[in-house]
Design a protein around this motif. Sequence first.
Motif, PDB file in Angstrom:
ATOM      1  N   TYR A  53      41.729   0.540  12.904  1.00 47.33           N
ATOM      2  CA  TYR A  53      40.277  -0.042  12.102  1.00 47.33           C
ATOM      3  C   TYR A  53      40.111  -1.883  13.206  1.00 47.33           C
ATOM      4  O   TYR A  53      39.145  -1.960  13.498  1.00 47.33           O
ATOM      5  CB  TYR A  53      40.446  -0.474  11.040  1.00 47.33           C
ATOM      6  CG  TYR A  53      39.354  -1.495  10.410  1.00 47.33           C
ATOM      7  CD1 TYR A  53      38.315  -0.884  10.093  1.00 47.33           C
ATOM      8  CD2 TYR A  53      39.471  -3.211  10.546  1.00 47.33           C
ATOM      9  CE1 TYR A  53      37.004  -1.359   9.358  1.00 47.33           C
ATOM     10  CE2 TYR A  53      38.611  -3.551   9.454  1.00 47.33           C
ATOM     11  CZ  TYR A  53      37.016  -2.556   9.830  1.00 47.33           C
ATOM     12  OH  TYR A  53      36.351  -3.742   9.115  1.00 47.33           O
ATOM     13  N   GLY A  54      41.374  -2.319  13.281  1.00 44.10           N
ATOM     14  CA  GLY A  54      41.559  -3.601  13.836  1.00 44.10           C
ATOM     15  C   GLY A  54      41.030  -4.042  15.678  1.00 44.10           C
ATOM     16  O   GLY A  54      40.467  -4.354  15.407  1.00 44.10           O
ATOM     17  N   ILE A  55      41.545  -2.924  15.919  1.00 45.84           N
ATOM     18  CA  ILE A  55      41.749  -2.895  17.528  1.00 45.84           C
ATOM     19  C   ILE A  55      40.283  -2.622  17.747  1.00 45.84           C
ATOM     20  O   ILE A  55      39.226  -3.053  18.444  1.00 45.84           O
ATOM     21  CB  ILE A  55      42.313  -1.849  17.966  1.00 45.84           C
ATOM     22  CG1 ILE A  55      44.145  -2.142  17.909  1.00 45.84           C
ATOM     23  CG2 ILE A  55      41.974  -0.860  19.441  1.00 45.84           C
ATOM     24  CD1 ILE A  55      44.345  -0.993  18.355  1.00 45.84           C
ATOM     25  N   ILE A  56      39.422  -1.967  16.837  1.00 48.04           N
ATOM     26  CA  ILE A  56      37.315  -1.941  16.762  1.00 48.04           C
ATOM     27  C   ILE A  56      37.170  -2.947  16.734  1.00 48.04           C
ATOM     28  O   ILE A  56      36.039  -2.332  17.551  1.00 48.04           O
ATOM     29  CB  ILE A  56      37.341  -0.651  16.424  1.00 48.04           C
ATOM     30  CG1 ILE A  56      38.256   1.361  16.913  1.00 48.04           C
ATOM     31  CG2 ILE A  56      35.969  -0.245  16.188  1.00 48.04           C
ATOM     32  CD1 ILE A  56      38.483   1.826  15.637  1.00 48.04           C
ATOM     33  N   VAL A  57      37.375  -3.566  15.499  1.00 51.72           N
ATOM     34  CA  VAL A  57      36.818  -4.455  15.565  1.00 51.72           C
ATOM     35  C   VAL A  57      36.715  -5.886  15.764  1.00 51.72           C
ATOM     36  O   VAL A  57      35.971  -6.641  16.586  1.00 51.72           O
ATOM     37  CB  VAL A  57      37.091  -5.064  13.690  1.00 51.72           C
ATOM     38  CG1 VAL A  57      36.530  -6.265  13.376  1.00 51.72           C
ATOM     39  CG2 VAL A  57      35.866  -3.899  13.197  1.00 51.72           C
ATOM     40  N   VAL A  58      37.960  -6.340  16.248  1.00 55.03           N
ATOM     41  CA  VAL A  58      37.919  -7.446  17.212  1.00 55.03           C
ATOM     42  C   VAL A  58      37.765  -7.229  18.960  1.00 55.03           C
ATOM     43  O   VAL A  58      36.981  -7.768  19.423  1.00 55.03           O
ATOM     44  CB  VAL A  58      39.670  -7.662  17.284  1.00 55.03           C
ATOM     45  CG1 VAL A  58      39.889  -8.279  18.891  1.00 55.03           C
ATOM     46  CG2 VAL A  58      40.248  -7.818  15.962  1.00 55.03           C
ATOM     47  N   LEU A  99      35.188 -10.105  19.046  1.00 60.34           N
ATOM     48  CA  LEU A  99      35.854 -11.303  19.894  1.00 60.34           C
ATOM     49  C   LEU A  99      35.852 -10.598  21.476  1.00 60.34           C
ATOM     50  O   LEU A  99      35.256 -11.682  22.399  1.00 60.34           O
ATOM     51  CB  LEU A  99      36.656 -11.081  19.336  1.00 60.34           C
ATOM     52  CG  LEU A  99      36.605 -11.300  17.609  1.00 60.34           C
ATOM     53  CD1 LEU A  99      37.888 -12.149  17.226  1.00 60.34           C
ATOM     54  CD2 LEU A  99      36.234 -12.665  17.347  1.00 60.34           C
ATOM     55  N   ILE A 100      35.629  -9.343  21.873  1.00 62.68           N
ATOM     56  CA  ILE A 100      36.352  -9.189  23.518  1.00 62.68           C
ATOM     57  C   ILE A 100      34.856  -8.262  24.112  1.00 62.68           C
ATOM     58  O   ILE A 100      34.600  -9.261  24.998  1.00 62.68           O
ATOM     59  CB  ILE A 100      37.350  -8.334  23.486  1.00 62.68           C
ATOM     60  CG1 ILE A 100      38.476  -8.118  22.701  1.00 62.68           C
ATOM     61  CG2 ILE A 100      37.414  -7.909  24.749  1.00 62.68           C
ATOM     62  CD1 ILE A 100      39.420 -10.073  22.986  1.00 62.68           C
ATOM     63  N   LYS A 101      34.395  -7.693  23.475  1.00 60.70           N
ATOM     64  CA  LYS A 101      33.153  -7.497  24.054  1.00 60.70           C
ATOM     65  C   LYS A 101      31.530  -8.745  23.625  1.00 60.70           C
ATOM     66  O   LYS A 101      31.062  -8.490  24.029  1.00 60.70           O
ATOM     67  CB  LYS A 101      32.427  -5.781  24.159  1.00 60.70           C
ATOM     68  CG  LYS A 101      34.195  -5.566  24.314  1.00 60.70           C
ATOM     69  CD  LYS A 101      34.315  -4.742  26.460  1.00 60.70           C
ATOM     70  CE  LYS A 101      35.220  -3.867  25.786  1.00 60.70           C
ATOM     71  NZ  LYS A 101      36.782  -3.889  25.619  1.00 60.70           N
TER      72      LYS A 101
END
Length: 492
Positions: free
Chosen positions: A395-400, A404-406
């Motif tokens: 979840y955290g990876i997808i949202v960040v 924030l990255i894309k």
Amino acid sequence: MKESNDVSDLDIKHIDPTLYNEDLAPLKPQDRNWGAFEIFNVWSNDIQSLFGYTLAASLFLTYGLNGWAVMAAIILAGVIVMFLVNLTGKPSVKYGIPFPVMVRASMGVRGANLPAMLRAIVGIFWYGVQTYFASTAVTLLITAFVGAGSGSTFLGLSGVAWVSFVIVWLFQIAIFWQGIERIKHFLNWAGPLVYVVMLVLMIIVWYKAGSELIPAIGTIFSGGSETSGSSIAAFMAIVGTMVAYFAAVVINFGDFTRFVKTERQMKLGNLLGLPLNVAFFSFIALIITAGTLVLFGEALTNPADIVERVDSLPLTIVAALTFFAATVGINLVANFIPPAYDLANLFPSKISFKMGGLITALIAFFVGALWLSVISQIGVPGFVNALGAIVAPFYGIIVVDYYLIKRQHLNMQELFSSAPGSAYYYVNGWNTRALIAFGVAALFSLSTVLVPALSALGGYGWLIGAGLGGLFYYGLMRQFKTAPTYAEQKAS
């Protein structure tokens, strides 16, 4: 302007059969017909199940906390989940893609199969278990008319129970096979019906309890003698427990929001379906639980037990049908649709959405059939709960990654491309930095399930695991935050 062009151009121009089929392809805005009411009913069916009611009712009794504080904790959990799903739902509203396609952006076009398959395993297992529980409502209905039968059993189930189990199993396949529209209609019917029956049950219990009901509510709301510190810990445990209850749908919420017309409708559906719905349904659970304390001398938290004690054939019939509808509803939402997409993502050229659902149902048949006699006795649920904890960091990876990255910009063409050097190819289709972030965070979330010393964190281990996953991922990927995608490099 670039982002607008990406959204309007949802036709995949170069078909890679290892990544694409019609069920995984971006759904165009004109093909979407879900609104706030449909999203509301996704949550209605999730909350208003047999287990959802039992959980809400038991929270008032378990922690020795003032009942108003329990209500506040439950509502806060609803607000938190609403915030979480607004974040995971938004990309799929924008691009019309399901969860296993969305996660390609962060994990890689091949690496996306890891979270998809872990989520599928959890979903398939609980699909089988919930099919068994839904069948108990049908057993209650059949028994009310024809009796319990001879009493002989096979694998712990009577003849009537087996007939009920097969009926429910086939009924769910029949609905699923007719497509997402039929599922939508079923959810739209089942959600409000459960509310009506629960209100009727509340009125009956209230009427029978009479003037003693309010003092009984006062008993439940009296709270205990905890210190301030333990009260805060109990409050947080309730919040964490309720958030964890919704965790499975939180990650793959895009599987539903891809059908929604606008982000505004998604947010309105989440507002009505989560904090407001949770508060109202929990209030109903409180009144009924207090009423059972008056009527039966003990607080009952299982609706089936309450209906059995009330001993009214009309109520038994209506309640059995409602419990059946509610449990099938949550099964379709949380445990059937996600694995169908996840399996389709594994071999798109060979497995369609419908075929993924059929595979889910076939495996789940044996899980449900063996639940009572074998699986519930050997600790397999602990294994599946551990898998659920492992999934949390995604979840955290997808949202960040998305925000924030894309920077809320995805290239649809390259989400379906396995060409070396493409935006989401990373290293042989896997984002190694995402794998590292996942692995480190998963060690913690898994330890809250397996390590006794950390068992106190089990209730909110999912939240912490998701937070750590996002934090580690950002730390490893932040240098790429402003890097152009491969497509942008070619365009320039």
